[in-house]
Design an enzyme around this catalytic site. Structure first.
Site, PDB file in Angstrom:
ATOM      1  N   SER A 134       0.721  -1.152  -0.074  1.00  0.00           N
ATOM      2  CA  SER A 134       0.019  -0.005   0.082  1.00  0.00           C
ATOM      3  C   SER A 134       0.781   1.247  -0.024  1.00  0.00           C
ATOM      4  O   SER A 134       2.159   1.230   0.339  1.00  0.00           O
ATOM      5  CB  SER A 134      -0.817  -0.104   1.419  1.00  0.00           C
ATOM      6  OG  SER A 134      -1.461   1.346   1.389  1.00  0.00           O
ATOM      7  N   TYR A 147      -2.591   0.004  10.507  1.00  0.00           N
ATOM      8  CA  TYR A 147      -2.567  -0.403   8.974  1.00  0.00           C
ATOM      9  C   TYR A 147      -1.307   0.025   8.413  1.00  0.00           C
ATOM     10  O   TYR A 147      -0.535  -0.972   7.801  1.00  0.00           O
ATOM     11  CB  TYR A 147      -3.770   0.267   8.234  1.00  0.00           C
ATOM     12  CG  TYR A 147      -3.785  -0.084   6.880  1.00  0.00           C
ATOM     13  CD1 TYR A 147      -4.010  -1.665   6.395  1.00  0.00           C
ATOM     14  CD2 TYR A 147      -3.419   0.816   5.884  1.00  0.00           C
ATOM     15  CE1 TYR A 147      -4.189  -1.791   5.030  1.00  0.00           C
ATOM     16  CE2 TYR A 147      -3.523   0.447   4.519  1.00  0.00           C
ATOM     17  CZ  TYR A 147      -3.741  -0.987   4.005  1.00  0.00           C
ATOM     18  OH  TYR A 147      -3.803  -1.198   2.751  1.00  0.00           O
TER      19      TYR A 147
END
Length: 288
Positions: A134, A147
């Site tokens: 990501s 995250y």
């Protein structure tokens, strides 16, 4: 390129589902996995083999599932580690077990699936490992610490793995998407921890509202992203005749944010060069 056999995790929606559809459309074979088989029955109807795979299960259970996957077509050529979810909250509000749960899927689950398939790739002296990281593996946005931490950890693990295994004919591709229109921010995949602390309350709520507003309105087209990833794996299309890099950002926001961080880092190294490099023993001291 000959027909490839792909194993993909997290296929109930988003990137995983698109992967399966595009893999089949190119004439390759696909094994779709998800925590619940009823969520991927439609992919079986399209021609994919399906298996139940919860990446938070034990290494032994995952080993058995990967062995079943290999047995379906006699081999696996590409594994795509895609399963993930997002936990959002301030450091002072997120409990340790919530952080561990985030890492269970995004890091430890990826580790176990990859560890299960590595002997197969190593014995065959071939295979491609695709990891969906990501933009958050480069940039830690406020209130996305769990995250971002999981993706930063994944980046280090995979970079090391790539260097360990490249001598066995195994290729590693670490993909870093920005904001793409998937269900990652949907209630089923997003776990928001509201702040109970007045100092954080306003900013925490604004972040949660922003994430909710971003659900399925992200600028990135998942179909386009997956097409590029398949090209990179198969070395065709946009990757025809090119050397495929280990790390590959995707999305305009990823390009801009990662570019800015690289510039900031280079500026820091240049501006503080003399201080950063001043820590070796002096020659005279070292001899004494």
């Amino acid at each position: 390129m000959p027909q490839l056999v792909w194993l993909v995790t997290g296929c109930s929606s988003g990137f995983g589902e698109v992967f399966i559809r595009q893999i089949l459309s190119r004439g390759d074979l696909a094994i779709a996995t998800a925590r619940r088989l009823d969520k991927i029955q439609h992919l079986q109807k399209l021609g994919a083999a399906i298996l139940e795979l919860d990446v938070t299960h034990s290494q032994e259970v995952i080993n058995d599932t990967v062995a079943k996957a290999i047995a379906i077509y006699g081999r696996i050529d590409v594994v795509v580690n895609n399963a993930a979810h997002v936990t959002s909250g301030a450091w002072e509000d997120v409990e340790c077990d919530q952080l561990v749960s985030q890492f269970d899927t995004n890091v430890f689950g990826v580790f176990k699936v990859t560890r299960a398939i590595l002997p197969h790739f190593r014995e065959r002296r071939s295979g491609v490992m695709v990891f969906i990281s990501s933009l958050s593996g480069w940039h830690g946005h406020a209130f996305i610490g769990p995250y971002a931490g999981s993706k930063f950890a994944l980046e280090g693990l995979v970079e090391s793995l790539g260097r360990e295994t490249e001598g066995f004919g195994i290729r590693t591709l670490l993909v870093e998407p920005g904001r793409f229109r998937t269900l990652l921010l949907s209630p089923s995949n997003l776990r928001v921890v509201p702040s109970k602390i007045p100092d954080y309350a306003e900013a925490s709520k604004a972040n949660a509202d922003g994430l909710a507003k971003g659900d399925r309105t992200q600028p990135g087209d998942t179909e386009k992203a997956v097409k590029i990833i398949l090209d990179l794996v198969r070395k065709e299309g946009c990757a025809q005749g090119k050397e495929v890099p280990f790390r590959f950002p995707l999305g305009r926001d990823a390009y801009e944010t990662i570019g800015e961080k690289c510039k900031e880092t280079l500026h820091l190294l240049e501006d503080w060069h003399d201080v950063i490099t001043s820590t070796d023993f002096d020659s005279d001291s070292a001899q004494k």
